[in-house]
Write a protein that holds these residues in place. Structure first.
Motif, short mmCIF file in Angstrom:
data_model
loop_
_atom_site.label_atom_id
_atom_site.label_comp_id
_atom_site.label_asym_id
_atom_site.label_seq_id
_atom_site.Cartn_x
_atom_site.Cartn_y
_atom_site.Cartn_z
N GLU A 1 0.81 -1.32 -0.07
CA GLU A 1 0.14 0.05 0.07
C GLU A 1 0.91 1.56 0.03
O GLU A 1 0.39 2.30 -1.08
N ALA B 1 2.06 1.44 -3.41
CA ALA B 1 1.11 2.69 -4.32
C ALA B 1 1.05 3.98 -4.01
O ALA B 1 0.76 4.14 -5.23
N THR B 2 0.60 4.19 -2.81
CA THR B 2 0.43 5.59 -2.45
C THR B 2 1.62 6.13 -3.25
O THR B 2 1.52 7.49 -3.48
N SER C 1 2.06 6.46 -7.04
CA SER C 1 -0.17 7.18 -6.97
C SER C 1 0.73 8.62 -7.09
O SER C 1 0.59 9.48 -7.89
N GLU C 2 1.32 9.39 -5.94
CA GLU C 2 1.61 10.64 -5.79
C GLU C 2 2.37 11.22 -6.63
O GLU C 2 2.52 12.34 -7.64
N ASP D 1 -5.24 13.26 -8.04
CA ASP D 1 -4.79 11.74 -7.98
C ASP D 1 -5.58 10.37 -8.37
O ASP D 1 -4.96 9.19 -8.60
N ALA D 2 -7.41 10.94 -8.34
CA ALA D 2 -7.73 9.68 -9.26
C ALA D 2 -7.09 9.35 -11.28
O ALA D 2 -7.00 8.06 -10.93
N GLN E 1 -4.51 7.21 -9.71
CA GLN E 1 -4.60 5.86 -10.17
C GLN E 1 -5.17 4.45 -11.29
O GLN E 1 -4.39 3.47 -11.14
N LEU F 1 -1.93 4.16 -13.08
CA LEU F 1 -1.30 3.49 -13.03
C LEU F 1 -1.85 1.80 -12.69
O LEU F 1 -0.89 0.87 -12.46
N SER F 2 -3.08 1.67 -12.95
CA SER F 2 -3.74 0.35 -12.96
C SER F 2 -3.42 -0.40 -13.98
O SER F 2 -3.71 -1.43 -14.13
#
Length: 196
Positions: free
Chosen positions: A129, A132-133, A136-137, A158-159, A162, A165-166
């Motif tokens: 986590e 990933a955070t 993402s940042e 931010d959305a 994500q 990055l998915s």
């Protein structure tokens, strides 16, 4: 008796982790025994247990290394160049670099095992986590730069980060199953999706 240097300890730990990685890729986390790691590393039980008192410590160590590898590749892709590169170009560089690391270290296969293990190992889940955070940042900063230029104004950075990055987990899944030739077209595809 002479003292053992920090470098020596780091080298020993790295050798053991490399041996454990090979065993885990070959047999999975739970079908690999500590004896397998001793044999693969060419070290005594005492030498391995000095650094990793239980197999769970080896799993977390190898997993943390893998997460660090992916985060490093992303940081390098984001830092390269003049800051004018688009999301597609950065993502293409990330996927290409991940493929190269996979050839040497089975990065994708290990990633799949780490994700699965994180479902049962709370420490690993926390590390996953956090990685990933952080990633993402980093991507959100790139998205914000694009938003300042007037692109992608319809959703929070931010959305969007994500979502972008998915693509990485899907790519890693395909790379682990199909190998480098099976994902050869991915970098060009992300450049096409995000040409800016």
């Amino acid at each position: 008796m002479p003292r053992v240097s920090r470098q020596y300890k780091d080298d020993q730990r790295a050798e053991i982790l490399a041996a454990a990685r090979r065993c885990f890729v070959r047999n999975g986390f739970h079908r690999t025994s500590m004896q397998d790691v001793f044999t693969e590393a060419g070290k005594s039980a005492g030498a391995v247990y000095r650094y990793f008192p239980k197999k769970e410590d080896l799993i977390v160590g190898v997993a943390a290394q893998n997460l660090d590898d992916v985060a490093e590749v992303l940081s390098t892709a984001l830092a390269r160049g003049d800051g004018e590169r688009g999301v597609g170009q950065v993502l293409a560089e990330l996927l290409t670099a991940v493929t190269e690391r996979h050839r040497d270290r089975q990065l994708a296969a290990m990633a799949l095992m780490v994700w699965s293990e994180a479902l049962r190992n709370p420490e690993l889940a926390r590390r996953l986590e956090a990685a990933a955070t952080a990633m993402s940042e980093d991507v959100a900063a790139l998205v914000r730069a694009r938003q300042r230029d007037g692109a992608w104004a319809g959703a929070p950075a931010d959305a969007l980060a994500q979502v972008i990055l998915s693509i990485l987990p899907g790519f890693l899944f395909n790379l682990a199953l199909l190998g480098p030739r099976g994902v050869a077209g991915f970098p060009d595809a992300v450049r096409t999706l995000w040409p800016d």
